[in-house]
Design a protein around this motif. Sequence first.
Motif, PDB file in Angstrom:
ATOM      1  N   ALA A  43      39.572  18.504  -2.206  1.00 42.77           N
ATOM      2  CA  ALA A  43      40.901  18.210  -2.731  1.00 42.77           C
ATOM      3  C   ALA A  43      41.085  16.716  -2.937  1.00 42.77           C
ATOM      4  O   ALA A  43      41.678  16.282  -3.937  1.00 42.77           O
ATOM      5  N   LEU A  44      40.551  15.912  -2.045  1.00 44.40           N
ATOM      6  CA  LEU A  44      40.640  14.459  -2.174  1.00 44.40           C
ATOM      7  C   LEU A  44      39.857  13.974  -3.394  1.00 44.40           C
ATOM      8  O   LEU A  44      40.375  13.213  -4.212  1.00 44.40           O
ATOM      9  N   GLY A  49      39.298  11.513  -7.861  1.00 44.92           N
ATOM     10  CA  GLY A  49      38.077  11.220  -8.610  1.00 44.92           C
ATOM     11  C   GLY A  49      38.121  11.761 -10.016  1.00 44.92           C
ATOM     12  O   GLY A  49      39.152  12.210 -10.528  1.00 44.92           O
ATOM     13  N   SER A  50      36.979  11.700 -10.661  1.00 44.27           N
ATOM     14  CA  SER A  50      36.880  12.165 -12.038  1.00 44.27           C
ATOM     15  C   SER A  50      36.515  13.644 -12.141  1.00 44.27           C
ATOM     16  O   SER A  50      36.423  14.180 -13.236  1.00 44.27           O
ATOM     17  N   LEU A  53      40.026  19.223 -10.333  1.00 40.73           N
ATOM     18  CA  LEU A  53      40.371  19.796  -9.030  1.00 40.73           C
ATOM     19  C   LEU A  53      39.831  21.207  -8.874  1.00 40.73           C
ATOM     20  O   LEU A  53      39.301  21.561  -7.827  1.00 40.73           O
ATOM     21  N   ASN A  54      39.948  22.036  -9.915  1.00 39.96           N
ATOM     22  CA  ASN A  54      39.470  23.418  -9.779  1.00 39.96           C
ATOM     23  C   ASN A  54      37.954  23.484  -9.605  1.00 39.96           C
ATOM     24  O   ASN A  54      37.443  24.334  -8.882  1.00 39.96           O
ATOM     25  N   LEU A  55      37.223  22.560 -10.217  1.00 38.18           N
ATOM     26  CA  LEU A  55      35.774  22.532 -10.032  1.00 38.18           C
ATOM     27  C   LEU A  55      35.415  22.063  -8.620  1.00 38.18           C
ATOM     28  O   LEU A  55      34.503  22.609  -7.983  1.00 38.18           O
TER      29      LEU A  55
END
Length: 80
Positions: A43-44, A49-50, A53-55
């Motif tokens: 999650a962080l 990051g690039s 979120l789902n990946l």
Amino acid sequence: MSQSTSDPIRGELARNQQTTHDWSLSRYDVVLILIPAVFLLAALFGSLGSIPLNLALFGAALIGAAAVIDGVFWNPPMSQ
């Protein structure tokens, strides 16, 4: 009711309560710590990051599933 020190069961319980505890982590403690830690890191990284979120969460789910499979099927708890 007062405790009798001559009672062997109560005396054994009292001796067991006075022993020191072994605070080392077992394999199954590590598995239980790993699962939420991986999701928090995903999650962080997914939000900061690039990586989408789902990946990131999908990757965490795969790692969590592998940890559960390891703890339940590949290295199951054995009674001692």
